[in-house]
Motif scaffolding. Structure first.
Motif, PDB file in Angstrom:
ATOM      1  N   ALA A   6     -27.780  11.797 -23.651  1.00 55.58           N
ATOM      2  CA  ALA A   6     -26.660  12.489 -23.005  1.00 55.58           C
ATOM      3  C   ALA A   6     -26.977  12.815 -21.554  1.00 55.58           C
ATOM      4  CB  ALA A   6     -26.346  13.783 -23.763  1.00 55.58           C
ATOM      5  N   GLN A   7     -25.931  12.836 -20.746  1.00 51.51           N
ATOM      6  CA  GLN A   7     -26.083  13.315 -19.379  1.00 51.51           C
ATOM      7  C   GLN A   7     -26.248  14.837 -19.391  1.00 51.51           C
ATOM      8  OE1 GLN A   7     -22.646  11.963 -17.237  1.00 51.51           O
ATOM      9  NE2 GLN A   7     -23.317   9.826 -17.197  1.00 51.51           N
ATOM     10  N   PRO A   8     -26.949  15.388 -18.418  1.00 48.42           N
ATOM     11  CA  PRO A   8     -27.168  16.842 -18.405  1.00 48.42           C
ATOM     12  C   PRO A   8     -25.868  17.603 -18.166  1.00 48.42           C
ATOM     13  CG  PRO A   8     -27.944  15.850 -16.363  1.00 48.42           C
ATOM     14  CD  PRO A   8     -27.614  14.711 -17.280  1.00 48.42           C
ATOM     15  N   ILE A   9     -25.798  18.802 -18.692  1.00 49.08           N
ATOM     16  CA  ILE A   9     -24.654  19.688 -18.460  1.00 49.08           C
ATOM     17  C   ILE A   9     -24.814  20.312 -17.077  1.00 49.08           C
ATOM     18  CG2 ILE A   9     -23.560  21.839 -19.184  1.00 49.08           C
ATOM     19  CD1 ILE A   9     -24.247  21.143 -22.046  1.00 49.08           C
ATOM     20  N   ALA A  27     -15.183   4.802 -25.979  1.00 50.67           N
ATOM     21  CA  ALA A  27     -15.948   5.820 -25.252  1.00 50.67           C
ATOM     22  C   ALA A  27     -16.981   6.414 -26.191  1.00 50.67           C
ATOM     23  CB  ALA A  27     -15.032   6.908 -24.716  1.00 50.67           C
ATOM     24  N   VAL A  28     -18.116   6.820 -25.628  1.00 52.77           N
ATOM     25  CA  VAL A  28     -19.159   7.520 -26.376  1.00 52.77           C
ATOM     26  C   VAL A  28     -19.412   8.843 -25.678  1.00 52.77           C
ATOM     27  CG1 VAL A  28     -21.533   7.474 -27.224  1.00 52.77           C
ATOM     28  CG2 VAL A  28     -20.220   5.342 -27.098  1.00 52.77           C
ATOM     29  N   GLU A  29     -19.326   9.920 -26.433  1.00 55.21           N
ATOM     30  CA  GLU A  29     -19.540  11.249 -25.881  1.00 55.21           C
ATOM     31  C   GLU A  29     -20.370  12.092 -26.835  1.00 55.21           C
ATOM     32  OE1 GLU A  29     -15.461  11.798 -23.229  1.00 55.21           O
ATOM     33  OE2 GLU A  29     -15.534  12.576 -25.272  1.00 55.21           O
ATOM     34  N   ILE A  30     -20.992  13.118 -26.290  1.00 54.92           N
ATOM     35  CA  ILE A  30     -21.781  14.067 -27.070  1.00 54.92           C
ATOM     36  C   ILE A  30     -21.034  15.389 -27.080  1.00 54.92           C
ATOM     37  CG2 ILE A  30     -24.055  15.098 -27.406  1.00 54.92           C
ATOM     38  CD1 ILE A  30     -24.103  12.048 -27.390  1.00 54.92           C
ATOM     39  N   TRP A  31     -20.607  15.820 -28.269  1.00 57.17           N
ATOM     40  CA  TRP A  31     -19.862  17.071 -28.407  1.00 57.17           C
ATOM     41  C   TRP A  31     -20.733  18.087 -29.128  1.00 57.17           C
ATOM     42  CZ3 TRP A  31     -13.926  17.151 -29.048  1.00 57.17           C
ATOM     43  CH2 TRP A  31     -13.336  16.184 -28.212  1.00 57.17           C
ATOM     44  N   GLY A  90     -21.932  15.492 -15.250  1.00 58.88           N
ATOM     45  CA  GLY A  90     -22.151  14.756 -16.475  1.00 58.88           C
ATOM     46  C   GLY A  90     -21.667  15.482 -17.708  1.00 58.88           C
ATOM     47  N   GLY A  91     -21.427  16.795 -17.648  1.00 58.12           N
ATOM     48  CA  GLY A  91     -20.997  17.528 -18.825  1.00 58.12           C
ATOM     49  C   GLY A  91     -20.666  18.958 -18.475  1.00 58.12           C
ATOM     50  N   PHE A  92     -20.002  19.642 -19.431  1.00 52.06           N
ATOM     51  CA  PHE A  92     -19.632  21.037 -19.187  1.00 52.06           C
ATOM     52  C   PHE A  92     -19.745  21.820 -20.480  1.00 52.06           C
ATOM     53  CE2 PHE A  92     -15.633  18.951 -20.362  1.00 52.06           C
ATOM     54  CZ  PHE A  92     -15.148  19.794 -21.347  1.00 52.06           C
ATOM     55  N   ILE A 145     -19.065  19.365 -23.951  1.00 55.47           N
ATOM     56  CA  ILE A 145     -18.828  17.919 -24.029  1.00 55.47           C
ATOM     57  C   ILE A 145     -19.641  17.269 -22.926  1.00 55.47           C
ATOM     58  CG2 ILE A 145     -17.127  16.062 -23.852  1.00 55.47           C
ATOM     59  CD1 ILE A 145     -15.014  17.964 -24.851  1.00 55.47           C
ATOM     60  N   GLN A 146     -20.392  16.223 -23.290  1.00 59.75           N
ATOM     61  CA  GLN A 146     -21.234  15.508 -22.336  1.00 59.75           C
ATOM     62  C   GLN A 146     -20.978  14.007 -22.424  1.00 59.75           C
ATOM     63  OE1 GLN A 146     -24.643  17.903 -24.287  1.00 59.75           O
ATOM     64  NE2 GLN A 146     -25.569  17.078 -22.407  1.00 59.75           N
ATOM     65  N   GLY A 147     -21.083  13.351 -21.283  1.00 63.14           N
ATOM     66  CA  GLY A 147     -21.074  11.908 -21.268  1.00 63.14           C
ATOM     67  C   GLY A 147     -22.447  11.382 -21.646  1.00 63.14           C
ATOM     68  N   VAL A 148     -22.585  10.074 -21.678  1.00 58.78           N
ATOM     69  CA  VAL A 148     -23.874   9.466 -22.011  1.00 58.78           C
ATOM     70  C   VAL A 148     -24.373   8.658 -20.831  1.00 58.78           C
ATOM     71  CG1 VAL A 148     -23.425   9.377 -24.488  1.00 58.78           C
ATOM     72  CG2 VAL A 148     -22.753   7.449 -23.058  1.00 58.78           C
TER      73      VAL A 148
END
Length: 321
Positions: free
Chosen positions: A57-60, A296-300, A34-36, A315-318
């Motif tokens: 957000a999805q977890p890293i 797209a929606v992302e969490i930076w 989900g993220g890195f 960067i994480q997805g939602v």
């Protein structure tokens, strides 16, 4: 001799099954990504929800940050604070050791599972034990998975007016930034927001062009390593990711904080772009729409060390709505 050969074949089959199960575990972990990157001490907590990303957000799951073990409360019984023995150290270890010892003794005496074919009986026992062990390992892994902070509670507490610090829309004119909302502990200003918007475009363009020099300049070494890994995976598969015509639609600060001399800012961004995957040799579109924008929606998360320049650190997805 025939029984011994059959036994060796079963032993090789058992080893192959264990290897296959391990490979499946790794593949499942990669697909569930989900993220890195890193958010400092908040890497394993969920950022606050915002108007831009109300689902969270999805977890890293790809990070070099080590999760700190939870501190036991003072009121707990002393036995509860001791670490739980591993599967081999507790019941599983006793069960596995007992069955293996029994199988060996049975084989030496010519008895055990299978009667006169003691070695075959031992192999069958090993197969059964391996299956039970893999099942128990997965069950305990699911029970012991870390609970990410926030999650459903944060979403249930989200209110439509919970975030007032919005990145202005492109082409919509610039307005004076209001006071930092609760959760912004360092006071992110309009200049910071403008820089985040610019870095969104710079990183996407550099990623599509496979421009490692630019990526190194605007990301942390850890984030760079994961981006380079993704580009390398695409190249291995004969693919190239094309990203262009990037337009920020909406964004707002989820949280900003300081850790020593480092400043962190986590920002939710909704943007439009042409995002397609092409064959590297022919240019043929493998996936995506080359003619229409997709959203797209992302969490930076950005980090600024010792008052220096902002860099992308995660960067994480939602989560799906």
């Amino acid at each position: 001799m025939l029984i011994q050969g059959f036994g060796r074949g079963l032993a090789m089959l058992a080893m192959a099954l264990v290897v296959m199960m391990t490979v499946v575990d790794v593949a499942e972990a990669r697909r569930a990504g989900g993220g890195f990157g890193s958010r400092g001490t908040r890497t394993f907590s969920t950022p606050s929800t915002t108007r831009t990303a109300p689902t969270g957000a999805q977890p890293i799951d790809r990070t070099m940050t080590r999760q700190q073990p939870a501190q036991p409360s003072a009121g707990r019984n002393a036995t509860a604070t001791n670490p739980r023995p591993g599967l081999f150290g507790g019941l599983g270890g006793s069960l596995l050791g007992g069955l293996m010892l029994g199988g060996l003794v049975g084989m030496l005496l010519g008895h055990g599972l299978g009667g006169g074919i003691g070695f075959l009986g031992l192999i069958l026992q090993v197969l059964l034990i391996a299956g039970v062990f893999l099942f128990l390992r997965r069950m305990f892994a699911q029970r012991g998975a870390p609970a990410y902070a926030g999650g459903a509670d944060a979403r249930s507490q989200y209110r439509d007016g919970g975030s007032d610090f919005e990145i202005p829309r492109i082409g919509g004119g610039r307005q004076a930034a209001p006071q930092a909302k609760p959760g912004d502990e360092i006071g992110i200003g309009q200049a910071d927001l403008d820089r985040f918007e610019t870095m969104l475009k710079e990183l996407q363009a550099a990623y599509a062009a496979e421009d490692f020099r630019t990526l190194r300049q605007i990301t942390t070494p850890e984030a760079m390593s994961y981006l380079a890994e993704e580009i390398g995976d695409n190249a291995t598969q004969g693919l190239r990711n094309e990203v262009r015509d990037i337009h920020l639609v909406q964004g707002d600060v989820a949280e900003a904080w300081r850790e020593g001399t480092d400043d962190y800012a986590t920002v939710a961004m909704r943007y439009e772009s042409i995002d397609v995957m092409r064959d590297r040799s022919t240019g043929r579109v493998v996936s995506g729409d080359p003619d229409n924008l997709t959203e797209a929606v992302e969490i930076w998360t950005f980090v600024r060390r010792n008052g220096g320049e902002w860099k992308v650190s995660a960067i994480q997805g939602v989560e799906a709505a």
